[in-house]
Design a protein around this motif. Structure first.
Motif: not given
Length: 160
Positions: A72, A82, A102, A106, A119-120, A133
């Motif tokens: 990530k 992410s 992402k 979110h 986190d995603l 992003t």
């Protein structure tokens, strides 16, 4: 060479993650074969992972470390990381610049359900719109042992 396996630099043997990221880059740049695995990273053309395959320009993928953890990247100015990437460039055999992407929803509160919020990982990735992003990371692809392609999508490349 860091975390990659020892190499004889006279040979051009690339690791499987490196080959997959190279293939994704080529597929994204090129814009048909039958394959029973719907999320095979080598599927061509770009858009094959979605139905219908209207306007797409990105194959989103996740990378896994040699210990099995998901890799990530931090998103600058945000409280979460992410695990989702788009290949921007690949150079010197197995170095790559990856753009962090992402799921768009979110930032409206995440996927809920008591997650850690940092986190995603648990985002509903199949139903999401995606966005860049603005953050990039350069990696040695030999540091990863697995790659999982998530989805072919359209992202606005000029937004950030």
């Amino acid at each position: 060479m860091g975390c990659g396996r020892d190499r004889d630099f006279g040979k051009k043997d690339l690791g499987c993650v490196c080959q997959a990221v190279r293939a994704i880059k080529d597929i994204q740049d090129a814009g048909d074969e039958c394959n029973e695995c719907r999320n095979d990273c080598f599927l061509e053309p770009l858009g094959t992972m979605v139905s219908p395959a209207n306007r797409v320009n990105t194959r989103i993928f996740k990378l896994y470390l040699k210990n099995g953890d998901t890799f990530k990247a931090h998103i600058k100015g945000k409280p979460w990381k992410s695990p989702f990437f788009r290949v921007k460039d690949i150079f010197d055999n197995c170095c790559a610049t990856l753009q962090v992407v992402k799921p768009e929803h979110h930032h409206h509160g995440g996927s809920g359900g008591g997650g850690r919020g940092d986190d995603l990982e648990d985002a509903d990735t199949m139903m999401s719109e995606w966005e860049l992003t603005g953050d990039c990371i350069t990696v040695d692809l030999d540091c990863f042992c697995a790659i999982q392609c998530i989805k072919d999508v359209f992202v606005d490349l000029c937004e950030d």
